[in-house]
Structure formats: C-alpha cells, structure tokens
Write a protein that holds these residues in place. Sequence first.
Motif, PDB file in Angstrom:
ATOM      1  N   LYS A   1       0.876  -1.159   0.000  1.00 56.15           N
ATOM      2  CA  LYS A   1       0.000   0.000   0.000  1.00 56.15           C
ATOM      3  C   LYS A   1       0.927   1.226   0.000  1.00 56.15           C
ATOM      4  CE  LYS A   1      -3.922  -2.311   0.790  1.00 56.15           C
ATOM      5  NZ  LYS A   1      -3.412  -3.682   1.004  1.00 56.15           N
ATOM      6  N   VAL A   2       0.577   2.258  -0.784  1.00 59.14           N
ATOM      7  CA  VAL A   2       1.514   3.355  -0.998  1.00 59.14           C
ATOM      8  C   VAL A   2       0.867   4.710  -0.756  1.00 59.14           C
ATOM      9  CG1 VAL A   2       3.146   4.413  -2.597  1.00 59.14           C
ATOM     10  CG2 VAL A   2       2.695   1.963  -2.747  1.00 59.14           C
ATOM     11  N   VAL A   3       1.513   5.524   0.069  1.00 65.19           N
ATOM     12  CA  VAL A   3       1.174   6.933   0.200  1.00 65.19           C
ATOM     13  C   VAL A   3       2.042   7.699  -0.799  1.00 65.19           C
ATOM     14  CG1 VAL A   3       1.177   8.955   1.716  1.00 65.19           C
ATOM     15  CG2 VAL A   3       0.565   6.692   2.629  1.00 65.19           C
ATOM     16  N   CYS A   4       1.393   8.287  -1.791  1.00 64.45           N
ATOM     17  CA  CYS A   4       2.088   9.027  -2.843  1.00 64.45           C
ATOM     18  C   CYS A   4       2.125  10.499  -2.451  1.00 64.45           C
ATOM     19  CB  CYS A   4       1.374   8.862  -4.179  1.00 64.45           C
ATOM     20  SG  CYS A   4       1.238   7.154  -4.739  1.00 64.45           S
ATOM     21  N   ALA A   5       3.292  10.992  -2.098  1.00 66.94           N
ATOM     22  CA  ALA A   5       3.433  12.361  -1.610  1.00 66.94           C
ATOM     23  C   ALA A   5       4.209  13.214  -2.602  1.00 66.94           C
ATOM     24  CB  ALA A   5       4.140  12.360  -0.257  1.00 66.94           C
ATOM     25  N   ASP A   6       3.738  14.424  -2.823  1.00 66.37           N
ATOM     26  CA  ASP A   6       4.433  15.348  -3.724  1.00 66.37           C
ATOM     27  C   ASP A   6       3.854  16.740  -3.503  1.00 66.37           C
ATOM     28  OD1 ASP A   6       6.028  14.538  -6.719  1.00 66.37           O
ATOM     29  OD2 ASP A   6       5.652  16.609  -6.134  1.00 66.37           O
ATOM     30  N   ILE A   7       4.564  17.741  -4.002  1.00 66.51           N
ATOM     31  CA  ILE A   7       4.090  19.120  -3.923  1.00 66.51           C
ATOM     32  C   ILE A   7       3.486  19.584  -5.244  1.00 66.51           C
ATOM     33  CG2 ILE A   7       6.252  20.226  -4.647  1.00 66.51           C
ATOM     34  CD1 ILE A   7       5.786  22.294  -2.392  1.00 66.51           C
TER      35      ILE A   7
ATOM     36  N   VAL B   1      -2.915   6.285  -1.778  1.00 66.77           N
ATOM     37  CA  VAL B   1      -3.547   7.548  -1.430  1.00 66.77           C
ATOM     38  C   VAL B   1      -2.564   8.663  -1.750  1.00 66.77           C
ATOM     39  CG1 VAL B   1      -2.758   7.432   0.975  1.00 66.77           C
ATOM     40  CG2 VAL B   1      -4.727   8.865   0.382  1.00 66.77           C
ATOM     41  N   ALA B   2      -3.072   9.769  -2.264  1.00 65.84           N
ATOM     42  CA  ALA B   2      -2.234  10.910  -2.602  1.00 65.84           C
ATOM     43  C   ALA B   2      -2.261  11.930  -1.461  1.00 65.84           C
ATOM     44  CB  ALA B   2      -2.718  11.570  -3.894  1.00 65.84           C
ATOM     45  N   VAL B   3      -1.099  12.507  -1.170  1.00 68.44           N
ATOM     46  CA  VAL B   3      -0.991  13.533  -0.141  1.00 68.44           C
ATOM     47  C   VAL B   3      -0.146  14.679  -0.686  1.00 68.44           C
ATOM     48  CG1 VAL B   3      -0.315  14.069   2.224  1.00 68.44           C
ATOM     49  CG2 VAL B   3      -1.126  11.786   1.674  1.00 68.44           C
ATOM     50  N   HIS B   4      -0.677  15.887  -0.607  1.00 65.92           N
ATOM     51  CA  HIS B   4       0.065  17.078  -1.034  1.00 65.92           C
ATOM     52  C   HIS B   4       1.013  17.479   0.093  1.00 65.92           C
ATOM     53  CE1 HIS B   4       0.688  20.718  -3.429  1.00 65.92           C
ATOM     54  NE2 HIS B   4       0.708  21.372  -2.281  1.00 65.92           N
ATOM     55  N   VAL B   5       2.312  17.440  -0.164  1.00 68.99           N
ATOM     56  CA  VAL B   5       3.308  17.617   0.895  1.00 68.99           C
ATOM     57  C   VAL B   5       4.455  18.498   0.418  1.00 68.99           C
ATOM     58  CG1 VAL B   5       5.017  16.441   2.352  1.00 68.99           C
ATOM     59  CG2 VAL B   5       2.795  15.392   1.960  1.00 68.99           C
ATOM     60  N   ASP B   6       4.812  19.477   1.234  1.00 68.59           N
ATOM     61  CA  ASP B   6       6.080  20.188   1.111  1.00 68.59           C
ATOM     62  C   ASP B   6       7.009  19.558   2.133  1.00 68.59           C
ATOM     63  OD1 ASP B   6       8.279  21.901   1.326  1.00 68.59           O
ATOM     64  OD2 ASP B   6       7.086  23.728   1.147  1.00 68.59           O
ATOM     65  N   VAL B   7       7.992  18.812   1.678  1.00 66.76           N
ATOM     66  CA  VAL B   7       8.820  18.030   2.609  1.00 66.76           C
ATOM     67  C   VAL B   7       9.695  18.888   3.506  1.00 66.76           C
ATOM     68  CG1 VAL B   7       8.841  15.959   1.150  1.00 66.76           C
ATOM     69  CG2 VAL B   7      10.668  17.678   0.904  1.00 66.76           C
TER      70      VAL B   7
ATOM     71  N   VAL C   1       8.484  21.291   5.283  1.00 71.05           N
ATOM     72  CA  VAL C   1       7.572  21.804   6.315  1.00 71.05           C
ATOM     73  C   VAL C   1       7.192  20.662   7.256  1.00 71.05           C
ATOM     74  CG1 VAL C   1       5.322  22.849   6.745  1.00 71.05           C
ATOM     75  CG2 VAL C   1       6.685  23.591   4.774  1.00 71.05           C
ATOM     76  N   ALA C   2       7.541  20.813   8.516  1.00 72.14           N
ATOM     77  CA  ALA C   2       7.361  19.733   9.484  1.00 72.14           C
ATOM     78  C   ALA C   2       5.909  19.276   9.582  1.00 72.14           C
ATOM     79  CB  ALA C   2       7.873  20.162  10.858  1.00 72.14           C
ATOM     80  N   ALA C   3       4.972  20.216   9.610  1.00 66.59           N
ATOM     81  CA  ALA C   3       3.564  19.844   9.752  1.00 66.59           C
ATOM     82  C   ALA C   3       3.090  18.997   8.569  1.00 66.59           C
ATOM     83  CB  ALA C   3       2.706  21.098   9.891  1.00 66.59           C
ATOM     84  N   ASP C   4       3.567  19.315   7.365  1.00 66.52           N
ATOM     85  CA  ASP C   4       3.203  18.522   6.189  1.00 66.52           C
ATOM     86  C   ASP C   4       3.730  17.101   6.309  1.00 66.52           C
ATOM     87  OD1 ASP C   4       2.097  20.840   5.175  1.00 66.52           O
ATOM     88  OD2 ASP C   4       3.155  20.757   3.268  1.00 66.52           O
ATOM     89  N   VAL C   5       4.970  16.971   6.731  1.00 69.69           N
ATOM     90  CA  VAL C   5       5.594  15.647   6.816  1.00 69.69           C
ATOM     91  C   VAL C   5       4.945  14.823   7.921  1.00 69.69           C
ATOM     92  CG1 VAL C   5       7.754  14.412   7.235  1.00 69.69           C
ATOM     93  CG2 VAL C   5       7.758  16.509   5.860  1.00 69.69           C
TER      94      VAL C   5
END
Length: 249
Positions: A33-39, A55-61, A63-67
């Motif tokens: 199972k994969v969490v696909c993270a990108d900005i 599942v897709a997650v919008h992340v700025d790596v 930024v601590a809160a995003d991660v």
Amino acid sequence: MGHRLDGKVAIVTGAGSGIGRAGALLFAAEGAKVVCADISGDEEKTAAEIGAAAVAVHVDVSVAADVEGMVTTAEERFGRLDILFNNAGIGGPKLLVTEQTEEAFDHVIGVNLKGVFLGMKYGIQAILRSGGGSVINTASAAGLVGWRKNAVYGASKGGVIQMTKAVALDYADKGVRVNAICPGMTWTGLVPDAKEHPDPPADVPMPYQPMKRWGLSSELATAALFLAGDDSSFVTGVALPVDGGYVCG
C-alpha cells in the motif's frame, strides 16, 4: 505482479514524477500500500494509476507539519508504516558558489536535506510502532564526488549520505534499516529535455558515464525496491551508487 512487499505500507515522496513515480508504481506492483506524496499535484495521477492501494498527499517536505501529516495519513489510512522512501528533491541553480544566492541555498538545503531529516524524524517513529522496517533516502553521485557548479546541490546530497549512515547506526539494533541510493545522471524532470521526451533520445551520449547512457527512473526504483524489502535484510548504512559506473572513475 510480484509479492516482495506484500502486507507492507510505504510512503514515497516526490511520487508525482521521475524516480518517485517509478518507485511508487513498483512498490505497489510488489504488493505494498503506498502513500504518494508530492508538492506538484501529480501525486494524484500516480495514486489514481495505482488505484485503491494508494492515497495521494500534497506535501512540502521542508515543512514539518506537512511531513508529520503525511505519516499520520499512512497510519490512519493503512494502519501502519513499514517503508519510507525519502525521494523528493530539487536541483537548484547550477552556478559558482560566489554566484549562488542565500535564498537558493536555503531552498535546496530545505528540500533535499531538511526534507530527509523531517521524513526520518516522523517516519521512523511510525516504523518503530510497526515493529521495524526500511528507510531509503535518495542522495546522488554528486554527494560522493564533486560536480562543477553544483556546490550547494552536492552539499545537500553529501549531507543526506552522512545522515543516512549516522541514523543507520542509531537504529541498527532496533529493527530499522536506513540506506541511500545515489543516482548518476538519470533521465528525470531535473533534466530539462526529459519534460518533453519520456525516454532519452538515442543521439544524446553520456561520455562521462562509463555505460555511456542515461540512467532510467525504473532502474533507480528497482534499487530502492531491493533496499525496501527483505532481500536486503542485512544491509544498512549503505550509500549505493546507481550511476553506470560514474563514481568508479
């Protein structure tokens, strides 16, 4: 479809394109199972291509809160975290160090080095809750040898390698393996022409790589898969060049 990651849950950063996208697709094909993270927003496309196992997650790596939220998503959606592929990265401007701006330095270090730090800070806690697992950090051949007009990028990737080794030692007896892959010149979005050509043109030679060709995202993903799964169960603290022989020279 393989079975090397059956029952595993993975996070892949930079999953919208290049090595990250190839890694996410390969991990899923091997049962994860994969969490696909990108900005970029393209993480949605990668997750859609995988289907219900992603599942897709919008992340700025940087930024601590995003991660932290990215890791929480993995646990809430799939119940655990076993694999963290800290792959997101940027190239930054290719300039002499005297021409680099402080803003560019902060941005490259923030994404490439701080992003890996934050991923491990929050990801390893979740991996420990699952009983152990694997972290793969994307460094670079530029972290092993010097590249002209790449002092800042090289420093960020050299930092990833040293952090990988130190964290590997910290968790070697706790069931968490930590390794890095070091791509050479790879045909990804960091190469301007790659944005228009999905495959490297045959007439673009690579004389400074002994194999005289570009690396492919799929080849880097395969290296990450090896480090993610049980085939590498006695491997930790390694910075693995996947570079067509470049750092041998």
